[in-house]
Write an enzyme that holds these catalytic residues in place. Structure first.
Site, PDB file in Angstrom:
ATOM      1  N   GLU A  99     -32.243 -20.706  35.088  1.00 39.57           N
ATOM      2  CA  GLU A  99     -33.662 -19.993  34.787  1.00 39.57           C
ATOM      3  C   GLU A  99     -33.608 -19.151  33.723  1.00 39.57           C
ATOM      4  O   GLU A  99     -32.774 -18.374  33.380  1.00 39.57           O
ATOM      5  CB  GLU A  99     -34.290 -19.344  35.942  1.00 39.57           C
ATOM      6  CG  GLU A  99     -34.594 -20.527  37.101  1.00 39.57           C
ATOM      7  CD  GLU A  99     -35.246 -19.700  38.436  1.00 39.57           C
ATOM      8  OE1 GLU A  99     -35.737 -20.415  39.069  1.00 39.57           O
ATOM      9  OE2 GLU A  99     -34.861 -18.460  38.538  1.00 39.57           O
ATOM     10  N   ARG A 192     -36.396 -17.934  57.337  1.00 35.89           N
ATOM     11  CA  ARG A 192     -36.116 -17.045  58.395  1.00 35.89           C
ATOM     12  C   ARG A 192     -36.910 -15.756  58.414  1.00 35.89           C
ATOM     13  O   ARG A 192     -37.508 -15.699  57.190  1.00 35.89           O
ATOM     14  CB  ARG A 192     -34.729 -16.878  58.358  1.00 35.89           C
ATOM     15  CG  ARG A 192     -34.302 -16.292  57.089  1.00 35.89           C
ATOM     16  CD  ARG A 192     -32.739 -16.279  57.056  1.00 35.89           C
ATOM     17  NE  ARG A 192     -32.244 -15.957  55.576  1.00 35.89           N
ATOM     18  CZ  ARG A 192     -32.135 -14.799  54.984  1.00 35.89           C
ATOM     19  NH1 ARG A 192     -32.920 -13.696  55.599  1.00 35.89           N
ATOM     20  NH2 ARG A 192     -31.532 -14.641  53.857  1.00 35.89           N
TER      21      ARG A 192
END
Length: 346
Positions: A99, A192
């Site tokens: 990236e 989560r």
């Protein structure tokens, strides 16, 4: 019942390159990047196309493991096998991709809760830019110096992404915010409840874990009504106390805690598992407490954080408590100007 997202959601968001595909399909802005790379030669070509500096990343796992900043072809060549090996050893997946590196970046995560039926709501955002070795040190809600327009765009983006997969559970959409251009880009989704969820709870007066339990118990979670009633109040900041020695390059410092004192009071919350007589083992992450403060504004929250840390006492194991005391008074942090690559000789 399992309290959490579906297996397929954990699997697809657990691989960063797959998460990028989902984000692209949902119209979420992406920084320039590559697909999974077959070999070093393909990585070199991708980096030259994107332009250095770039981040070489393991597609699996998290916690900052398997990430390497590369300023040149030589650095990319030196890092390629290492990052692949870290991914394989830690996450049983050696896939890597590239990236574009954003120099003056802030790490912003939007807290989202999805009902598993296609509805997902944003519950504020947290600034997590203060990091050490890609591990978050200070987290605060709301993020300082964001315009109302940017904040609304962050929420809409996060909700669109998790609604598109009928996400179930709490989970943050993590984004990189370019301080120079006021643009933001998708980073990842953690499937989560995050370590920093407490600051969101303090500002919004919600209990995200209770929502998770009720959803898993098949109770009706009316997110439309909850969204209407969500009103932020004040400012919250969290720091993580670790059993590690800042004077020895933050090496873990297991040992027997002989004295543990955390102050109590209005607007002070300590999430911890330790007390005097507890031995910190060498086998796990060395975090021993999260200190969270809440006040009417950011200035008061910083003052409360400094006072709380000054009154905290931990003996028997080396900790980063002094480091946090100094960091909480650092002018770059107090002005809300921390970027991901900010460092100081504390």
């Amino acid at each position: 019942a399992f309290i959490g997202p579906t297996p397929s959601q954990m699997e697809v968001f657990g691989l960063k390159h797959k998460a990028r595909e989902l984000a692209q399909n949902a119209g979420v802005p992406l920084s320039p990047g590559s697909d999974l790379l077959k070999d070093l030669e393909e990585a070199i070509q991708a980096a030259e196309h994107i332009a250095y500096p770039v981040m070489l990343k393991s597609t699996a796992g998290g916690g900052g493991i398997g990430m390497q900043l590369c300023h040149s072809k030589q650095e990319l060549e030196d890092a390629f096998d290492t990052v692949k090996r870290l991914g394989a050893n830690n996450f049983a997946d050696d896939g890597v991709f590239i990236e574009k590196f954003i120099a003056r970046a802030r790490h912003i995560e939007v807290q989202v809760f999805g009902d598993g039926q296609g509805k997902a709501i944003a519950i504020g955002e947290r600034d997590c830019s203060s990091q050490r070795r890609n591990q978050k040190v200070v987290e605060e809600c709301p993020a300082p110096h964001l315009t109302a327009e940017v904040r609304a765009q962050l929420y809409q983006t996060a909700e669109a992404l998790l609604s598109s997969v009928s996400y179930r559970n709490a989970g943050p959409v993590e984004l990189i915010y370019d301080a120079d251009t006021a643009s933001f880009y998708f980073l990842e989704v953690n499937t989560r409840v995050q370590v920093g969820h407490g600051v969101t709870e303090e500002v919004y007066g919600v209990d995200l874990v209770e929502w998770m339990v009720r959803l898993a118990a098949s109770e009706d979670i009316d997110l439309d009504s909850k969204q209407v009633s969500l009103k932020p109040s004040g400012h919250a900041i969290q720091v993580r106390i670790y059993a590690e020695d800042p004077y020895r390059d933050f090496q873990p410092s297991p040992g027997l805690l002989t004295d543990v004192v955390f102050p109590q009071g209005e607007g002070v919350r300590v999430d911890s598992w330790v007390e005097a007589g507890i031995e910190v083992p060498p086998y796990f992450d060395p975090i021993i407490a999260k200190v969270i403060v809440h006040a009417q504004n950011r200035e008061d929250a910083l003052t409360k954080l400094q006072s709380t840390l000054d009154q905290t006492s931990l003996y028997g194991s080396e900790t980063n408590l002094d480091y946090l005391r100094i960091l909480s008074r650092d002018p770059v942090l107090t002005k809300g100007l921390v970027r991901n690559r900010y460092s100081n000789d504390f």
